[in-house]
Every structure is written in structure tokens, then in C-alpha cells.
Write a protein that holds these residues in place. Structure first.
Motif, mmCIF file in Angstrom:
data_model
loop_
_atom_site.group_PDB
_atom_site.id
_atom_site.type_symbol
_atom_site.label_atom_id
_atom_site.label_comp_id
_atom_site.label_asym_id
_atom_site.label_seq_id
_atom_site.Cartn_x
_atom_site.Cartn_y
_atom_site.Cartn_z
ATOM 1 N N THR A 66 46.113 42.604 40.684
ATOM 2 C CA THR A 66 46.900 43.800 40.985
ATOM 3 C C THR A 66 47.532 43.697 42.370
ATOM 4 O OG1 THR A 66 45.023 44.979 41.958
ATOM 5 C CG2 THR A 66 45.352 45.212 39.571
ATOM 6 N N ARG A 67 48.481 44.593 42.639
ATOM 7 C CA ARG A 67 49.149 44.609 43.942
ATOM 8 C C ARG A 67 48.151 44.876 45.071
ATOM 9 N NH1 ARG A 67 53.526 41.776 44.176
ATOM 10 N NH2 ARG A 67 55.515 42.788 43.851
ATOM 11 N N GLU A 68 47.177 45.709 44.823
ATOM 12 C CA GLU A 68 46.189 46.005 45.860
ATOM 13 C C GLU A 68 45.442 44.741 46.277
ATOM 14 O OE1 GLU A 68 46.019 49.678 43.076
ATOM 15 O OE2 GLU A 68 46.623 47.591 43.001
ATOM 16 N N LEU A 103 52.271 45.106 38.747
ATOM 17 C CA LEU A 103 51.635 46.359 38.362
ATOM 18 C C LEU A 103 50.456 46.674 39.267
ATOM 19 C CD1 LEU A 103 51.718 46.005 34.483
ATOM 20 C CD2 LEU A 103 53.359 47.134 35.987
ATOM 21 N N SER A 104 50.116 47.942 39.305
ATOM 22 C CA SER A 104 49.054 48.410 40.184
ATOM 23 C C SER A 104 48.015 49.176 39.386
ATOM 24 C CB SER A 104 49.637 49.307 41.280
ATOM 25 O OG SER A 104 48.617 50.021 41.927
ATOM 26 N N ASN A 105 46.810 49.195 39.917
ATOM 27 C CA ASN A 105 45.747 49.990 39.312
ATOM 28 C C ASN A 105 45.764 51.424 39.813
ATOM 29 O OD1 ASN A 105 44.652 48.157 37.593
ATOM 30 N ND2 ASN A 105 43.131 47.383 39.051
ATOM 31 N N TYR A 106 46.599 51.672 40.804
ATOM 32 C CA TYR A 106 46.612 52.998 41.421
ATOM 33 C C TYR A 106 47.457 53.955 40.592
ATOM 34 C CZ TYR A 106 47.486 56.724 44.768
ATOM 35 O OH TYR A 106 47.578 57.939 45.377
ATOM 36 N N LYS A 107 46.871 55.025 40.134
ATOM 37 C CA LYS A 107 47.568 56.031 39.330
ATOM 38 C C LYS A 107 47.182 57.422 39.798
ATOM 39 C CE LYS A 107 49.551 53.248 36.331
ATOM 40 N NZ LYS A 107 50.998 53.175 36.178
ATOM 41 N N ARG A 108 48.147 58.314 39.767
ATOM 42 C CA ARG A 108 47.853 59.704 40.056
ATOM 43 C C ARG A 108 47.594 60.435 38.735
ATOM 44 N NH1 ARG A 108 51.956 58.882 43.996
ATOM 45 N NH2 ARG A 108 51.248 59.307 46.103
ATOM 46 N N MET A 162 61.283 50.666 53.873
ATOM 47 C CA MET A 162 60.446 50.882 52.698
ATOM 48 C C MET A 162 60.741 49.818 51.633
ATOM 49 S SD MET A 162 60.399 55.017 52.245
ATOM 50 C CE MET A 162 59.316 54.848 50.824
ATOM 51 N N HIS A 163 59.658 49.267 51.087
ATOM 52 C CA HIS A 163 59.787 48.225 50.073
ATOM 53 C C HIS A 163 58.551 48.262 49.193
ATOM 54 C CE1 HIS A 163 60.205 44.252 48.200
ATOM 55 N NE2 HIS A 163 61.478 44.312 48.552
ATOM 56 N N PRO A 164 58.702 48.036 47.887
ATOM 57 C CA PRO A 164 57.531 48.075 46.990
ATOM 58 C C PRO A 164 56.427 47.098 47.368
ATOM 59 C CG PRO A 164 59.567 48.117 45.719
ATOM 60 C CD PRO A 164 59.968 47.876 47.137
ATOM 61 N N ASP A 165 56.787 45.967 47.995
ATOM 62 C CA ASP A 165 55.761 44.998 48.396
ATOM 63 C C ASP A 165 54.815 45.568 49.451
ATOM 64 O OD1 ASP A 165 56.956 43.300 46.670
ATOM 65 O OD2 ASP A 165 57.738 41.906 48.164
ATOM 66 N N LEU A 166 55.292 46.576 50.179
ATOM 67 C CA LEU A 166 54.482 47.165 51.254
ATOM 68 C C LEU A 166 53.830 48.474 50.818
ATOM 69 C CD1 LEU A 166 56.996 46.574 54.186
ATOM 70 C CD2 LEU A 166 55.055 45.142 53.542
ATOM 71 N N GLN A 167 53.784 48.703 49.516
ATOM 72 C CA GLN A 167 53.227 49.963 49.023
ATOM 73 C C GLN A 167 51.782 50.154 49.452
ATOM 74 O OE1 GLN A 167 53.284 50.275 44.761
ATOM 75 N NE2 GLN A 167 52.368 52.312 44.718
ATOM 76 N N PHE A 168 51.019 49.055 49.503
ATOM 77 C CA PHE A 168 49.600 49.151 49.844
ATOM 78 C C PHE A 168 49.309 48.532 51.214
ATOM 79 C CE2 PHE A 168 49.871 49.146 45.197
ATOM 80 C CZ PHE A 168 49.237 50.346 44.937
ATOM 81 N N ALA A 169 50.282 48.633 52.122
ATOM 82 C CA ALA A 169 50.085 48.112 53.479
ATOM 83 C C ALA A 169 48.936 48.828 54.194
ATOM 84 C CB ALA A 169 51.373 48.248 54.291
#
Length: 432
Positions: A66-68, A103-108, A162-169
């Protein structure tokens, strides 16, 4: 009506704890010992420092699901580079990387229909403009995270939109490097960005992270450039409000002048051969180290030296001086597979060791079948660190006497300590 005698609460454990904590606020006291305020300085007699580079395949992040996890893996490599004072990190294409999972495991909210959620997420990504698409190239992703980690926190908004690659910075561990200064720190050197403000023909204005203050430098530079600025520590208090004077210097000046580690640079290489062909140092890397579980020398061998084989055969030579060291790490399949995948290489995978001066096994008695690349970086740098320190550039007198070549280190000032709590970098320190 009688007066009740006031009961003392000195015996209450909570009150005793408050009193202890109150007493520990003194600047020269700390309950659990002193905390290091700045990393120790390393000053060599010659003033010339050998550079250390590491090369890591970008495909290593493809193994994270995952991205995280991909972001955390990149953060571990960045931490290792800073802890062991690495000057350059190369992300190379080993020809074995697959498309990166975005894809990410993080969901609201509740996750009832996970399959439908993933399809919906992919559709939303497809609607985004190109510059906001998450990287599917593992090499670009790893390089972006490494650059983000190295950048001082007060400059990140300027260089990293802002960039999707840095979503979990926010999951990244802070590097806490010497050039990652905090609000109110007084330092002789600072990283800054040239701002679009007219300073006349004599210079430019630079935002160096000093609160409400711009630094006027002695050169005219284009806005948006990152630069290293030298300041007089006294100017923090004596300069007029709103501006300071500074001088633009090379990014290596803090290390060469004061022995301060000043971060690493990141570059990408299209193949394992390009690592050496595109070397930024004049003369290339004069000490090449390859890591492999099939290495022909073990680091546990008492006779192990960080030297070329022909030099070891010479009598009286224990260590070999180098100017530019590079350590190459393989991916899941090792360096051999990377060499086989590179069509421009005249060597086969079996002859990979011919590319290197030292072909070493850094964990000959490993208990696991595999050592992950991010683990190998930490292990290798920690085990080679004593040899790298001994291979510091010799002074002129030592060069005249090769039989007595030893790394001479000046005694530096005592390490400064702070009794305040361990400080962590955070996004709160970033300036808008």
C-alpha cells in the motif's frame, strides 16, 4: 465557630510528582539525563571530506502493498542516509520493477464494499490532471519521497506542492538533520529559497526560515532557487527588523568549514551502468562497493579492509584513501539480476563483482533467508562506518608517509546538549 486546621497534601504522591516536574524545569537539570541538541561535528585536519554515496533500486518500494507502507519504506532509507552522513542517494532502475500499486488502505467511513471502493478510487484518479496523478513508476515515487524528507520543513511548501505521492508524508520519520532548523534557532548556515522581491542590482532576497525576516544575499539569483546562505550569528539580534545580510556559499561549505553534515542530494539513474557513467564527481567514484550474499569477502573476516585487491597485496598498506565512495545495493533478486537486465552492460550477472573494488557480504550469518534492501542499507552503513571514518583524507604530512597513513581527526568542541525534551520536526514548523 472554630477554625479547621489546614491539612497538608505534601504526602500525596501526585503532589510530589508535580514538585519533581516543577524542579526539572531548570535549564541545567533533566530527570533522565541530557538530550543532544546538535549532532557532533567531524573535522578532519586536511579539511577535505570523502563523499559517501549509496545506490538503491527503485523497485524495492514495489514490494510494499500500500501507499502507506511504500512511504514508510522510503522514510527508512532517508533516515539511514542521514544517520550515517551520506552525501548522495541514487535511485536506479534495475529493470525488474513492476508498476507501483497506487491504492491505499486508508478509508473514511465504513468499508462494506471494498471492491467497489477500489474501482471508484481508480476512476477518480483517472479524472485528475497529469500533474496530480499518483506515480506508478516506483523510481519516481522513491526519489520524490527522499527529496521531500531531505528538504528543510520550512521550505517544503515552496518546493513540494500537493501531490498524491505525498498523501502519507505525515507517516515519515523526521530526519532532524542539522540543516532542519526550528523556529528561533540561531545558526551560521541556513537553507533558503530566493523570493520574487526586488533587492536592486546588488543581490536578492532569500527566505531562510527566520520568522518575519528575509535575508539579503550578495548575488542576483532567479526566484525559486534553493541556496545555502552563511550568516553572522550576531546579526539575528543586531540586524534591523525585516531583513538580514548573508552570503551565498556552496552546499558543501558547512561540512568543509565546520564539519557539519548538510544533508544529501538525490539523483535518478536509468540503469546500474548509469550510476557510474553519470557520476557528478570529477574522476568518478574511486572506491566502489557492491553488497551481495554471494560476496567474495565477509565483513566479519578480521582481515577485511575497505581497499582495492591490488592495494591489499602491497606490503604495509592497511587502508586505502578514497575521495568518493559508492555503495550499491541490489533489489529482491540482487545486483546480479540488475546487471543481467541491463543490455548496455558487457558483463553477465555472474561477473557482477568485476564492477566493484570490494564485493562484500555484510551479514554472513543471517538468520533469515532474505535481508530486505531497507534493512541492508542500515546494516551496511553501520558496519562500514568505522572503515569509512578511518579512510578520511590524510594530511599533507601523512601523504608523504604512506606507511603511517591514519585518519587524523581534530578534536572538536564538546557536543552541545539541551536539557529540554526531545524535539521532533512537524508540519507546524512549516512556514506558509
Amino acid at each position: 465557630m472554630g477554625f479547621m486546621k489546614k491539612r497538608s497534601n505534601d504526602g500525596n504522591p501526585s503532589n510530589k510528582r508535580r514538585q519533581r516536574q516543577k524542579g526539572n524545569n531548570h535549564p541545567n537539570q533533566h530527570r533522565f539525563g541530557r538530550v543532544m541538541a546538535q549532532p557532533p561535528k567531524l573535522k578532519l585536519n586536511s579539511g577535505q571530506y570523502p563523499t559517501v554515496s549509496i545506490a538503491v533500486p527503485g523497485s524495492v518500494v514495489s514490494n510494499a502493498q500500500t501507499r502507506e507502507l511504500q512511504t514508510q519504506l522510503a522514510g527508512q532509507i532517508a533516515r539511514a542516509a542521514v544517520v550515517f552522513r551520506v552525501d548522495e542517494v541514487i535511485v536506479f532502475d534495475d529493470g525488474l520493477g513492476s508498476t507501483l500499486n497506487t491504492l491505499s488502505n486508508y478509508k473514511r467511513g465504513p468499508r462494506r464494499n471494498e471492491g467497489e471502493d477500489r474501482i471508484s478510487e481508480q476512476r477518480q484518479d483517472n479524472k485528475k490532471p497529469d500533474h496530480l496523478q499518483p506515480s506508478t513508476d516506483p523510481h519516481a515515487f522513491l526519489a520524490r519521497i527522499l527529496q521531500y524528507c531531505e528538504c528543510p520543513q520550512y521550505l517544503r511548501r515552496k518546493f513540494f506542492p500537493m501531490h498524491p505521492d505525498l498523501q502519507f508524508a505525515g507517516l515519515l520519520p523526521p530526519l532532524d538533520a542539522p540543516h532542519h532548523l526550528r523556529r528561533g534557532d540561531v545558526a551560521s548556515f541556513r537553507e533558503g529559497v530566493v523570493v520574487d522581491k526586488d533587492a536592486g542590482e546588488d543581490g536578492s532576497y532569500v527566505d531562510c526560515g527566520v520568522p518575519n525576516t528575509l535575508v539579503q544575499i550578495d548575488r542576483v539569483l532567479s526566484p525559486g532557487l534553493r541556496c545555502t546562505v552563511q550568516l553572522d550569528p550576531k546579526s539575528y539580534a543586531t540586524s534591523k527588523k525585516g531583513s538580514m545580510k548573508g552570503v551565498v556559499v556552496s552546499p558543501t561549505t558547512p561540512r568543509d568549514q565546520d564539519g557539519i553534515y548538510w544533508g544529501y542530494t538525490t539523483r535518478m539513474a536509468s540503469s546500474i551502468k548509469a550510476i557510474f557513467d553519470e557520476c557528478p564527481y570529477e574522476g568518478g567514484y574511486d572506491m566502489k562497493v557492491g553488497t551481495s550474499e554471494r560476496g567474495d569477502v565477509s565483513i566479519d573476516n578480521p582481515k577485511f579492509r575497505l581497499a582495492k585487491k591490488e592495494s591489499l597485496k602491497k606490503s604495509g598498506v592497511d587502508e586505502e584513501r578514497f575521495n568518493h565512495l559508492i555503495i550499491v545495493f541490489g533489489g529482491v533478486a540482487g545486483i546480479e539480476e540488475s546487471v543481467d537486465a541491463d543490455e548496455s552492460m558487457p558483463l553477465s550477472g555472474e561477473d557482477s563483482k568485476k564492477m566493484f573494488d570490494v564485493w562484500v557480504n555484510i551479514a554472513p550469518y543471517q538468520g533469515s533467508r532474505t535481508i530486505r534492501t531497507e534493512e541492508a542499507v542500515f546494516i551496511t552503513l553501520s558496519r562500514l562506518s568505522p572503515y569509512i571514518s578511518k579512510n578520511g583524507m590524510a594530511s599533507e604530512a601523512e601523504k608523504a608517509s604512506p606507511m603511517k597513513q591514519k585518519a587524523v581527526v581534530k578534536k572538536t568542541d564538546d557536543v552541545e546538549f539541551s536539557d529540554e525534551a526531545v524535539s521532533e520536526e512537524s508540519s507546524d514548523d512549516e512556514e506558509s
